[in-house]
Design a protein around this motif. Structure first.
Motif, PDB file in Angstrom:
ATOM      1  N   ARG A 163     -73.254 -28.355   8.278  1.00 35.27           N
ATOM      2  CA  ARG A 163     -73.233 -28.115   9.717  1.00 35.27           C
ATOM      3  C   ARG A 163     -73.846 -26.784  10.108  1.00 35.27           C
ATOM      4  NH1 ARG A 163     -69.171 -30.965  12.954  1.00 35.27           N
ATOM      5  NH2 ARG A 163     -68.412 -32.733  11.775  1.00 35.27           N
ATOM      6  N   THR A 164     -73.759 -25.781   9.240  1.00 35.88           N
ATOM      7  CA  THR A 164     -74.281 -24.461   9.619  1.00 35.88           C
ATOM      8  C   THR A 164     -75.776 -24.516   9.931  1.00 35.88           C
ATOM      9  OG1 THR A 164     -72.565 -23.358   8.329  1.00 35.88           O
ATOM     10  CG2 THR A 164     -74.486 -22.055   8.928  1.00 35.88           C
ATOM     11  N   PRO A 165     -76.622 -25.033   9.014  1.00 39.61           N
ATOM     12  CA  PRO A 165     -78.051 -25.097   9.379  1.00 39.61           C
ATOM     13  C   PRO A 165     -78.312 -26.075  10.520  1.00 39.61           C
ATOM     14  CG  PRO A 165     -77.673 -26.110   7.233  1.00 39.61           C
ATOM     15  CD  PRO A 165     -76.408 -25.460   7.610  1.00 39.61           C
ATOM     16  N   MET A 166     -77.526 -27.147  10.596  1.00 41.44           N
ATOM     17  CA  MET A 166     -77.701 -28.086  11.711  1.00 41.44           C
ATOM     18  C   MET A 166     -77.421 -27.394  13.020  1.00 41.44           C
ATOM     19  SD  MET A 166     -78.710 -30.840  10.386  1.00 41.44           S
ATOM     20  CE  MET A 166     -78.727 -31.776  11.880  1.00 41.44           C
ATOM     21  N   ASN A 167     -76.427 -26.538  13.007  1.00 41.20           N
ATOM     22  CA  ASN A 167     -76.093 -25.753  14.192  1.00 41.20           C
ATOM     23  C   ASN A 167     -77.296 -24.928  14.626  1.00 41.20           C
ATOM     24  OD1 ASN A 167     -74.346 -24.556  16.167  1.00 41.20           O
ATOM     25  ND2 ASN A 167     -74.282 -22.734  14.877  1.00 41.20           N
TER      26      ASN A 167
ATOM     27  N   VAL B 190     -68.603 -13.342  17.430  1.00 42.62           N
ATOM     28  CA  VAL B 190     -68.598 -12.672  16.125  1.00 42.62           C
ATOM     29  C   VAL B 190     -69.077 -13.665  15.065  1.00 42.62           C
ATOM     30  CG1 VAL B 190     -67.204 -11.348  14.496  1.00 42.62           C
ATOM     31  CG2 VAL B 190     -66.558 -11.416  16.916  1.00 42.62           C
ATOM     32  N   ASP B 191     -70.197 -13.349  14.453  1.00 47.77           N
ATOM     33  CA  ASP B 191     -70.746 -14.239  13.410  1.00 47.77           C
ATOM     34  C   ASP B 191     -71.679 -13.434  12.524  1.00 47.77           C
ATOM     35  OD1 ASP B 191     -72.094 -16.357  11.937  1.00 47.77           O
ATOM     36  OD2 ASP B 191     -71.491 -17.718  13.531  1.00 47.77           O
ATOM     37  N   ASP B 192     -71.597 -13.639  11.222  1.00 47.45           N
ATOM     38  CA  ASP B 192     -72.442 -12.861  10.302  1.00 47.45           C
ATOM     39  C   ASP B 192     -73.862 -13.411  10.249  1.00 47.45           C
ATOM     40  OD1 ASP B 192     -72.226 -14.481   7.205  1.00 47.45           O
ATOM     41  OD2 ASP B 192     -71.137 -15.120   8.978  1.00 47.45           O
ATOM     42  N   ASN B 193     -74.089 -14.573  10.819  1.00 44.57           N
ATOM     43  CA  ASN B 193     -75.406 -15.207  10.767  1.00 44.57           C
ATOM     44  C   ASN B 193     -76.137 -14.932  12.082  1.00 44.57           C
ATOM     45  OD1 ASN B 193     -77.385 -17.356  11.239  1.00 44.57           O
ATOM     46  ND2 ASN B 193     -76.628 -18.207   9.318  1.00 44.57           N
ATOM     47  N   ASP B 194     -77.295 -14.247  11.995  1.00 44.66           N
ATOM     48  CA  ASP B 194     -77.912 -13.836  13.267  1.00 44.66           C
ATOM     49  C   ASP B 194     -78.505 -15.011  14.044  1.00 44.66           C
ATOM     50  OD1 ASP B 194     -80.894 -12.287  11.809  1.00 44.66           O
ATOM     51  OD2 ASP B 194     -79.971 -14.253  11.579  1.00 44.66           O
ATOM     52  N   ILE B 195     -78.850 -16.062  13.339  1.00 44.80           N
ATOM     53  CA  ILE B 195     -79.334 -17.237  14.073  1.00 44.80           C
ATOM     54  C   ILE B 195     -78.180 -17.873  14.864  1.00 44.80           C
ATOM     55  CG2 ILE B 195     -80.222 -19.590  13.831  1.00 44.80           C
ATOM     56  CD1 ILE B 195     -82.001 -18.625  11.637  1.00 44.80           C
ATOM     57  N   ASN B 196     -77.050 -17.971  14.214  1.00 48.12           N
ATOM     58  CA  ASN B 196     -75.887 -18.528  14.922  1.00 48.12           C
ATOM     59  C   ASN B 196     -75.541 -17.695  16.140  1.00 48.12           C
ATOM     60  OD1 ASN B 196     -75.580 -20.647  13.196  1.00 48.12           O
ATOM     61  ND2 ASN B 196     -73.945 -19.742  11.987  1.00 48.12           N
TER      62      ASN B 196
ATOM     63  N   ILE C 126     -58.671 -15.759  21.338  1.00 44.99           N
ATOM     64  CA  ILE C 126     -59.633 -15.762  20.228  1.00 44.99           C
ATOM     65  C   ILE C 126     -59.822 -17.213  19.800  1.00 44.99           C
ATOM     66  CG2 ILE C 126     -60.145 -14.938  17.898  1.00 44.99           C
ATOM     67  CD1 ILE C 126     -58.263 -12.614  18.382  1.00 44.99           C
ATOM     68  N   ILE C 127     -61.069 -17.659  19.886  1.00 46.22           N
ATOM     69  CA  ILE C 127     -61.386 -19.049  19.549  1.00 46.22           C
ATOM     70  C   ILE C 127     -62.119 -19.059  18.223  1.00 46.22           C
ATOM     71  CG2 ILE C 127     -62.511 -21.174  20.355  1.00 46.22           C
ATOM     72  CD1 ILE C 127     -60.527 -20.046  22.387  1.00 46.22           C
ATOM     73  N   ALA C 128     -61.647 -19.854  17.296  1.00 47.32           N
ATOM     74  CA  ALA C 128     -62.314 -19.955  15.990  1.00 47.32           C
ATOM     75  C   ALA C 128     -63.572 -20.798  16.149  1.00 47.32           C
ATOM     76  CB  ALA C 128     -61.379 -20.598  14.979  1.00 47.32           C
ATOM     77  N   LEU C 129     -64.633 -20.291  15.536  1.00 48.50           N
ATOM     78  CA  LEU C 129     -65.889 -21.051  15.503  1.00 48.50           C
ATOM     79  C   LEU C 129     -66.137 -21.403  14.061  1.00 48.50           C
ATOM     80  CD1 LEU C 129     -68.679 -19.240  17.566  1.00 48.50           C
ATOM     81  CD2 LEU C 129     -67.874 -21.569  17.850  1.00 48.50           C
ATOM     82  N   THR C 130     -66.227 -22.647  13.772  1.00 46.53           N
ATOM     83  CA  THR C 130     -66.405 -22.985  12.362  1.00 46.53           C
ATOM     84  C   THR C 130     -67.189 -24.267  12.211  1.00 46.53           C
ATOM     85  OG1 THR C 130     -65.252 -23.485  10.299  1.00 46.53           O
ATOM     86  CG2 THR C 130     -64.168 -24.166  12.308  1.00 46.53           C
ATOM     87  N   ALA C 131     -67.958 -24.306  11.165  1.00 46.82           N
ATOM     88  CA  ALA C 131     -68.687 -25.539  10.858  1.00 46.82           C
ATOM     89  C   ALA C 131     -67.834 -26.476  10.017  1.00 46.82           C
ATOM     90  CB  ALA C 131     -69.982 -25.218  10.118  1.00 46.82           C
ATOM     91  N   ASN C 132     -66.684 -25.975   9.613  1.00 51.58           N
ATOM     92  CA  ASN C 132     -65.769 -26.808   8.846  1.00 51.58           C
ATOM     93  C   ASN C 132     -64.925 -27.602   9.813  1.00 51.58           C
ATOM     94  OD1 ASN C 132     -63.757 -27.914   7.337  1.00 51.58           O
ATOM     95  ND2 ASN C 132     -62.939 -25.993   6.563  1.00 51.58           N
ATOM     96  N   ALA C 133     -65.266 -28.874   9.977  1.00 53.16           N
ATOM     97  CA  ALA C 133     -64.572 -29.666  10.986  1.00 53.16           C
ATOM     98  C   ALA C 133     -63.617 -30.656  10.365  1.00 53.16           C
ATOM     99  CB  ALA C 133     -65.607 -30.406  11.837  1.00 53.16           C
ATOM    100  N   ILE C 134     -63.151 -30.341   9.157  1.00 52.10           N
ATOM    101  CA  ILE C 134     -62.190 -31.233   8.515  1.00 52.10           C
ATOM    102  C   ILE C 134     -60.858 -31.129   9.255  1.00 52.10           C
ATOM    103  CG2 ILE C 134     -60.876 -31.568   6.377  1.00 52.10           C
ATOM    104  CD1 ILE C 134     -63.679 -32.576   6.208  1.00 52.10           C
ATOM    105  N   SER C 135     -60.160 -32.232   9.280  1.00 54.48           N
ATOM    106  CA  SER C 135     -58.896 -32.307  10.009  1.00 54.48           C
ATOM    107  C   SER C 135     -57.883 -31.278   9.497  1.00 54.48           C
ATOM    108  CB  SER C 135     -58.337 -33.712   9.820  1.00 54.48           C
ATOM    109  OG  SER C 135     -56.987 -33.730  10.187  1.00 54.48           O
ATOM    110  N   GLY C 136     -57.074 -30.811  10.389  1.00 50.60           N
ATOM    111  CA  GLY C 136     -56.028 -29.861  10.018  1.00 50.60           C
ATOM    112  C   GLY C 136     -56.435 -28.423  10.262  1.00 50.60           C
TER     113      GLY C 136
END
Lengths: 919, 284
Positions: A198-202, A568-574, A641-651
Motif C-alpha cells: 500500500r505504501t508505494p500505491m499510496n 507526520v511521515d518519514d516518507n517525503d512522497i507520502n 491524533i489520527i493514525a495514518l497507516t498502510a497496514n489495513a489489517i483488521s484490529g
C-alpha cells in the motif's frame, strides 16, 4: 423415557459412569456374598471399597487419576476376594477382562499396567495357594497358560491401544498448533505485505490526484494521468480483494457503521462504472426509490464495494444492451431493508454454474470467459460482506439473456427525510426529448419508459417525455415549460431551436462523457447515466453531477482556513501526497518527518489536528503519541491524533485507540475518509461550507473593470477554459506573467534574426497560451502570424510583429494587475507547503523585528538586491513554527516585478501579525 | 374491472413467471433473523436461508398480519370485484386465520373476499391456485371455484422426502431423539400432509439417492389414479444434475403432460433443509 435416559447418559462424566458400573458390580458381589453365605469380612471389604470409590467420585477435588487408581485397585481386591471366597479362578478371568475394558475409559496406560500387574499377582496366588492348576495334569497347565496369555494379551493390547491413542492426540495437537502458528504467520505476512504494497500505491495514487488537480498540465497529460490512476486503482482493488478475502476468511472483517447518504454513494459508484464501461455500447439505467431516507447508518465503504463489484461484473460480461441498477427499500421497525439490484443483458449464467457462483477463486465457464479478467474473488467477497452486515445476496439468471444480482441489507435510519426531493416542485413544468428508437437492445426502451413514466410522480413535478421534436414544439407553444432535458443527438439535430429556447427555458443536455461539442453558456450539460437524481439536482440547480474535469478531481464541500494540521511521515512522497490532498481545504498544513520533529513542533500548542504515520524509524507513531500524551497540559491529552497507516489489517483501529490515538485512516488516503476525519476532529467553528463545484476557498476575484476591452483579457473565459478552479487559474496567470517577459523578448529576437522556424514555433505556443488565459486578441494575432510564417508571407510578419510585441507587453501588464488585485499574498497554497519543518530554525521576536525593519528600508529604497538577501537569509527560519520564507520570499519576488507597494504590504501584514500574536 | 381475482400466499412455490402471466396476487411471508426481517422470495431466497441455517443460526418465519392482509386485499380489490385467496394449511400457519379476519373486516365494507384453507403446503397449494385460475378464465363463479377447490384438496398428494430430520427438529416438528435416530441409522423421513396436518410417513434407510428413487416409485405407484395433467417436483437446494435424475426416475413410473420443477420458498425451505424434494400430484 428413552429420550430422558439418553439425555441423562449424555450428560454424565466418565468417572460417574464408571462408578455406576462399579456400584452395580459391587451390588452383584454383595448379593453373591449373602446368597453364598460367604464370610461377612468380604461384605466389609466390598462396603469399604464402595465407600472409597463413591467419595472419590463425588469429591470436588478428587482428580480422575486418583479415581482411576482407586477403582482399579479396589476392583482387583473385590475380584480377588470373590475368587478366594468362591475358591474358583477361571470364572473370574472374565471379570478381569471386563474390568480391563471398563478402565480403558480412563485412557491411562499406567492404570492399565497396574491392572495387569494386579491380575498377574492374582493368578500367581491362585497357582500357588489356590487350585487354579493341578501340576502334572497337562490340561490344567494348558488352561492356566492360556488364561495367563489371554489376560496378558488383552491388557497389553489395551495398553498399546491407549498409547497409540495418546500418540495420535499429540500429533493432532501439534498439527493444530502448527496450523495456528501458520494462521498467525499469515496474518503477520498479510499485515506486512499490506503495508509494503500500500505504501508505494499510496504514492502513485496520491501523485495522480495532485496532478489531476494541477491546472498547468494539458488535457492529454490529464487523460494519461487519469488512466494511470484508473489502472493503479484497479491494481489496488485486486490487492484489497485478496486482503479482504483473507480478513473475512479469518473472521476479522470489521463493519464500521456510520451515517451516510445513498445519493453520494450511488454517484461515486456510477462515476466509477462509467469509467470502467469504456467504449462498450452499454446503457446504464438507474431506478431509484426517492423515499429512501437521506441518512442511513451502515458501512458505506462496504456497500460501495459490493455495488462496484457487481457493476464491474455486469460490465465485464455484457457487450451491448443495458445494465439496470435498482435501489429501493422496505420500511421496518428498526429502519429499512435497503435493496440494490444490478441486472444486465449480458451472457447470463447456466443453472449448473449458478450453484458454484459464490465459491471463491472460481470464475464460471472459465474456457469461455478466459478473455475476461478477474480473480474470481469478487462474488465470494460480496457474499461474505453482505452476510457480515446481516443481509442476503442472490442471483437470477438465464443463459444468453442476462443476470440479476440482488442484495438486501438491514440498516438503521439517522435522518428519515427523503434523499431526493425537488424544491418548489409545484412551479416546475419539465419535459424531456428522448427518442428510444436508436437503442440497440429492446430491453432499453422498455426500462427507460418505465422510469420516465414514474419520474413525475416520484419527484412530485409536472413532467412529460416526448419522442419527437414536433411534439415538443407543440407542447412548448401550448403550455409554459420551465425545464427541458434533451439527449445530445436531439440537441445537435435541432441546435438552433434549443439555443433559442434556452433563453426562456433551463435546458440540460444529456450526453456521453466522450461527446465533445460546444453549447452556449445558457445550456447546461449532464453526463449519463441520466436518472431521477440527476433530474432532481438539475431542477434544484445543484451541481451534484460532475463535469469532465471535475470528475477527474474530487469534491470539496468545506474549507478550514484557520485550521492548522500537522502531518507526520518519514516518507517525503507520502508527505507531499498528503499535503496535496489537504491543500484544497485551505488549511495551514505543516509537515514533520519524524516523531521527535512532530513533538518539537507541538510545543507551540497551535496545531489543531495531527495525522501520524505509524511505521517510522527511531520513534514510531505510537511511541510519539505516548510522548505527546505525557506532555504537560490538557492540550496534549485532548489533541486529536489520527493514525495514518498502510497496514489495513483488521484490529489495527482498536490497537491505535488503545494506544492513545483518536482514530485511524488507511493509506492510500481515501478522500471520503479524509473528509470525514477533518469534519469529525477539526473544531466545528473552523469549518466553512463551500460550493462543491469550486475546489478552493471563497471567491476572491474582483469584477473586471468594464471599460477594458474584454478581448484583450477576459478572465471569465480564461477561468472557464481552465476548469473553473480559481486558484489554479491564478497560478497559470502568474506563470504567464513570469515567463511572459522573457518569451516576448525571445520572439522579438527570433524575428530580428530571421529565424522563422523557431519564430513560428514560439508564436504557435503564444497563440494557445494566450487563449488559455483569456487573451483572445493576442491569441488571434499570434495565429495570424503563425499562418503567415507557414505560408512564408514575411511581409505580413514585418507589418504586424511590432503590434504583437506591444500587445504582448500590454497583456502581461494587464494580467499582472489582475493577479495582484485578485490573488493577494496570504493563503498562497504552495507557500503553505513546508517540505521539511525540521530544517527550520526558530528565531526570537526581536530578531524578526530586525529583519522586518531592514526589509522595509530596502523596499522604501527600491533595493531589490537587499530584499533578495533578506529572503535568502530567512528562508530556513521560522517564528512560532511559521516559516518566514512565506513573507520575505514573497516580498522579494514582488520587488523583482517592481510591485513595491505590494511588497510593503506583505511585510506590514507580517508586522501586524507579530503585534497581534502570530498564529 | 375484472370479476374474480385469485391470490395466494408466497409459500405456494409456483414459479414467479406464472404469477405474472396469470395476474395472480401474492402476499409474502417473512423470515426473521438476528439482524432483520426479510420478505420471502423478494428479499431472501431458499438458498439464502439454507446457507444461514447451515452456519448454525436460527430463523423464525411469520405469516403476514391481519393488517397486511387487509392492505393486500384492498389493493387487489382495486382491480377485481371479488377475491379468492388460497392459504397454506391452517394447522401449520396463522395465515388462514389472519386472512379470514381480514376478509371479515373487509366484508363490513361490502368487499367480497373468500379465503380457502388449502390444507396443504408448497405446490399442494399451487395445484389449487392453477385450478382456480383455469376456472376463473373459463368464467366460473367464485362459489363454483370455491366448491371445486374444497373438493380438490382432498385429492392432492403432498409429500416430501428429507435427507435428515435436523430442520424438522429445529422447528419442533419432531423430538430430538427422532433426529438422533435418523442421524445414527441414516434414516430419511417422508413428510406428508394428511387432513391439513404434517405427519411423518414412511422412513427410508441407507443411501439417500436409493431412498429417493424408492420414494419416487412409491409416490407414483398407483399412476392409474393420478391425474397426469400436471405434477410438481418441488425441491430445496438440490443441484440440477440431481433434479434431472429425479425427473428421469419419475418419467419411468408415470408420464405427465407437465412435470414442473420448482424451487421451494424460503419459508418452506427453513422447515425441511437442503436436498429435500417432493412429488406433488393430484388424484383423479
Amino acid at each position: 423415557m428413552v429420550y430422558r435416559l439418553r439425555q441423562f447418559l449424555g450428560a454424565i462424566s466418565t468417572t460417574k459412569l464408571i462408578w455406576f458400573i462399579y456400584t452395580s458390580c459391587v451390588s452383584a458381589m454383595t448379593a453373591m456374598t449373602l446368597l453364598g453365605r460367604w464370610s461377612r469380612v468380604f461384605l466389609w471389604i466390598l462396603f469399604t471399597c464402595e465407600v472409597v470409590v463413591t467419595i472419590l467420585t463425588f469429591a470436588p477435588k478428587a482428580t480422575q487419576k486418583i479415581h482411576s487408581y482407586a477403582v482399579t485397585l479396589t476392583a482387583l481386591v473385590c475380584i480377588f476376594s470373590c475368587s478366594v471366597m468362591d475358591n474358583e479362578f477361571y470364572p473370574y478371568v472374565t471379570a478381569l477382562l471386563v474390568e480391563s475394558i471398563v478402565i480403558l475409559a480412563y485412557k491411562d496406560e499406567k492404570v492399565m499396567l497396574t491392572n495387569l500387574v494386579g491380575s498377574m499377582l492374582m493368578i500367581l496366588h491362585h497357582i500357588f495357594y489356590g487350585n487354579a492348576v493341578i501340576f502334572g495334569v497337562t490340561n490344567s497347565v494348558i488352561e492356566l497358560v492360556l488364561c495367563f496369555a489371554i489376560i496378558a494379551a488383552v491388557q497389553i493390547f489395551l495398553t498399546l491401544f491407549i498409547l497409540t491413542m495418546k500418540k495420535n492426540e499429540t500429533v493432532m495437537r501439534k498439527s493444530m498448533e502448527s496450523a495456528r502458528r501458520a494462521e498467525h504467520s499469515k496474518a503477520d505476512f498479510l499485515a506486512n505485505m499490506s503495508h509494503e504494497i500500500r505504501t508505494p500505491m499510496n504514492g502513485i495514487l496520491g501523485m495522480c490526484e495532485i496532478m489531476l488537480r494541477d491546472a498547468s498540465i494539458n488535457d492529454d497529460a490529464k487523460e494519461n494521468c487519469f488512466n494511470i490512476r484508473t489502472s493503479a486503482k484497479s491494481l489496488l482493488a485486486i490487492i484489497n480483494d485478496i486482503l479482504d478475502f483473507s480478513k473475512i476468511d479469518s473472521g476479522k472483517m470489521e463493519i464500521i457503521e456510520e451515517p451516510f447518504n445513498m445519493a453520494s454513494t450511488l454517484n461515486d459508484v456510477l462515476n466509477l462504472a462509467m469509467a470502467r464501461k469504456g467504449s462498450k455500447k452499454i446503457e446504464f439505467i438507474i431506478v431509484l426509490d426517492p423515499s429512501i431516507p437521506c441518512g442511513i447508518i451502515g458501512d458505506e465503504n462496504r456497500i460501495r464495494q459490493i455495488m462496484v463489484n457487481l457493476l464491474t461484473n455486469a460490465i465485464k460480461f455484457t457487450e451491448k444492451g443495458a445494465i439496470t441498477v435498482t435501489v429501493s427499500q422496505n420500511r421496518q421497525d428498526y429502519g429499512i431493508n435497503l435493496m440494490i439490484s444490478v441486472a444486465d443483458t449480458g451472457i447470463g449464467i447456466s443453472q449448473e454454474n449458478i450453484e458454484q457462483l459464490f465459491t471463491s477463486f472460481q470464475q464460471v465457464d472459465t474456457r469461455k470467459n478466459r478473455s475476461v479478467e478477474g480473480t474470481g474473488l469478487g462474488l465470494a467477497i460480496c457474499k461474505k460482506l453482505v452476510s457480515s452486515m446481516g443481509g442476503f445476496i442472490n442471483v437470477k439468471s438465464e443463459y444468453g439473456i442476462g443476470s440479476e444480482f440482488r442484495f438486501v441489507i438491514p440498516l438503521k435510519v439517522s435522518d428519515s427525510k427523503p434523499f431526493m426531493s425537488v424544491k418548489e416542485s409545484e412551479s416546475i413544468h419539465a419535459v424531456s426529448l428522448f427518442n428510444m428508437d436508436k437503442f440497440n437492445h429492446p430491453e432499453i426502451p422498455r426500462r427507460y419508459s418505465q422510469i420516465i413514466s414514474n419520474i413525475g410522480a416520484q419527484l412530485g413535478i409536472d413532467y412529460a417525455n416526448y419522442t419527437n421534436i414536433d411534439a415538443l414544439k407543440k407542447r412548448a407553444s401550448e403550455k409554459a415549460i420551465t425545464h427541458c432535458f434533451i439527449s445530445a443527438d436531439e440537441y445537435l439535430k435541432n441546435r438552433e431551436y434549443f439555443n433559442e429556447l434556452s433563453r426562456t427555458v433551463k435546458i440540460t443536455v444529456v450526453q456521453e462523457r466522450t461527446d465533445s461539442f460546444d453549447v452556449p453558456a445558457s445550456i447546461s450539460r449532464v453526463f449519463k447515466p441520466f436518472y431521477a437524481l440527476s433530474i432532481a439536482s438539475a431542477l434544484n440547480n445543484e451541481n451534484l453531477i460532475m463535469n469532465l474535469n471535475e470528475r477527474r478531481g474530487s469534491d470539496i464541500h468545506f474549507t478550514a482556513p484557520k485550521a492548522r494540521v500537522l502531518i507526520v511521515d518519514d516518507n517525503d512522497i507520502n508527505l507531499k501526497v498528503a499535503w496535496g490532498l489537504m491543500r484544497p481545504y485551505n488549511m495551514q498544513v505543516l509537515t514533520a518527518e519524524s516523531g521527535p520533529a512532530a513533538i518539537n513542533m507541538l510545543r507551540s500548542k497551535d496545531i489543531d489536528l495531527v495525522f501520524m504515520d505509524h511505521m517510522m524509524p527511531e520513534m514510531d507513531g505510537v511511541e510519539a503519541t505516548h510522548k505527546i500524551r505525557e506532555m504537560e497540559g490538557d492540550y496534549y491529552k485532548q489533541l486529536p491524533i489520527i493514525a495514518l497507516t498502510a497496514n489495513a489489517i483488521s484490529g489495527v483501529k482498536d490497537m491505535f485507540i488503545s494506544e492513545g490515538l483518536n482514530d485511524f485512516m488507511a493509506k492510500p488516503i481515501e478522500l471520503t475518509a479524509l473528509d470525514r476525519m477533518l469534519r469529525n476532529y477539526l473544531p466545528p467553528e473552523y469549518i466553512q461550507p463551500c460550493s462543491a463545484a469550486v475546489y478552493s476557498g471563497p471567491e476572491r476575484r474582483k469584477s473586471f473593470q468594464k471599460n477594458k476591452d474584454a478581448k484583450t483579457f477576459d478572465p471569465e473565459s480564461g477561468l472557464a477554459l481552465t476548469g473553473g478552479d480559481a486558484d489554479a487559474y491564478g497560478e497559470i496567470l502568474r506563470m504567464y506573467v513570469q515567463k511572459g517577459k522573457d518569451k516576448r523578448e525571445y520572439i522579438q529576437k527570433l524575428y530580428e534574426s530571421g529565424d522563422w522556424k523557431n519564430y513560428i514555433i514560439e508564436v504557435h505556443a503564444l497563440k494557445s497560451t494566450s487563449m488559455t488565459v483569456g487573451a483572445a486578441k493576442l491569441s488571434e494575432l499570434a495565429r495570424e502570424l503563425e499562418g503567415a510564417g507557414k505560408e512564408q508571407n514575411y511581409d505580413l510578419i514585418h507589418e504586424k510583429q511590432n503590434t504583437l510585441y506591444e500587445m504582448y507587453g500590454s497583456v502581461i501588464n494587464t494580467i499582472r494587475e489582475y493577479v495582484n488585485a485578485n490573488y493577494p499574498q496570504a493563503g498562497q497554497p504552495e507557500e503553505l507547503y513546508i517540505p521539511n519543518a525540521q530544517a527550520l530554525t526558530e528565531i526570537t521576536e526581536a530578531l524578526l523585528k530586525e529583519y522586518i525593519s531592514v526589509a522595509k528600508q530596502a523596499i522604501e529604497a527600491f533595493d531589490s538586491d537587499e530584499t533578495d538577501k533578506i529572503a535568502e537569509q530567512t528562508k530556513n527560519l521560522s517564528y512560532h513554527s511559521k516559516p518566514l520564507a512565506d513573507s520575505f520570499g514573497r516580498a522579494a519576488s514582488l520587488m523583482c516585478d517592481f510591485e513595491y507597494d505590494s511588497a510593503m504590504e506583505v511585510i506590514s501584514v507580517l508586522e501586524q501579525q507579530i503585534t497581534a500574536g502570530i498564529k | 374491472m375484472k370479476k374474480i381475482g385469485i391470490t395466494t400466499d408466497c409459500v405456494c412455490d409456483l414459479p414467479e413467471e406464472y404469477f405474472l402471466l396469470n395476474d395472480i396476487g401474492v402476499i409474502y411471508f417473512y423470515i426473521t433473523t438476528d439482524s432483520g426481517r426479510f420478505c420471502d422470495m423478494t428479499e431472501v431466497t431458499s438458498e439464502n436461508i439454507i446457507d444461514y441455517l447451515e452456519s448454525g443460526r436460527k430463523v423464525n418465519t411469520h405469516a403476514p398480519s391481519v393488517e397486511e392482509y387487509i392492505s393486500f386485499f384492498d389493493s387487489q380489490l382495486e382491480k377485481y370485484e371479488e377475491i379468492i385467496h388460497i392459504c397454506v394449511s391452517d394447522s401449520i400457519s396463522l395465515s388462514y386465520r389472519n386472512a379470514s379476519l381480514a376478509a371479515l373486516t373487509l366484508k363490513i365494507k361490502s368487499a367480497r373476499v373468500t379465503v380457502v384453507d388449502s390444507e396443504h403446503l408448497s405446490t399442494g397449494i399451487g395445484h389449487l391456485v392453477i385450478k382456480a385460475v383455469n376456472m376463473r378464465d373459463r368464467g366460473k363463479s367464485a362459489q363454483n371455484i370455491f366448491n371445486e377447490l374444497e373438493s380438490m384438496k382432498k385429492r392432492i398428494r403432498t409429500s416430501f422426502i428429507a435427507m435428515n430430520a435436523d430442520y424438522l427438529n429445529i422447528n419442533g416438528k419432531v423430538p430430538k431423539i427422532a433426529k438422533d435416530l435418523c442421524d445414527t441409522f441414516r434414516l430419511h423421513p417422508v413428510i406428508v400432509m394428511r387432513n391439513g396436518k404434517i405427519r411423518i410417513g414412511r422412513v427410508y434407510v441407507g443411501d439417500y439417492w436409493r431412498s429417493c428413487a424408492k420414494y419416487v416409485k412409491r409416490s407414483l405407484r398407483q399412476h392409474g389414479r393420478i391425474d397426469k395433467t400436471r405434477a410438481f417436483i418441488t425441491h430445496v437446494g438440490c443441484t440440477v444434475s440431481f433434479l434431472n435424475k429425479i425427473r428421469a426416475e419419475a418419467d419411468k413410473h408415470c408420464k405427465f403432460d407437465e412435470l414442473i420443477t420448482t424451487k421451494a420458498s424460503a419459508t418452506v425451505s427453513s422447515n425441511c433443509g437442503k436436498w429435500t424434494f417432493g412429488i406433488v400430484c393430484v388424484n383423479k
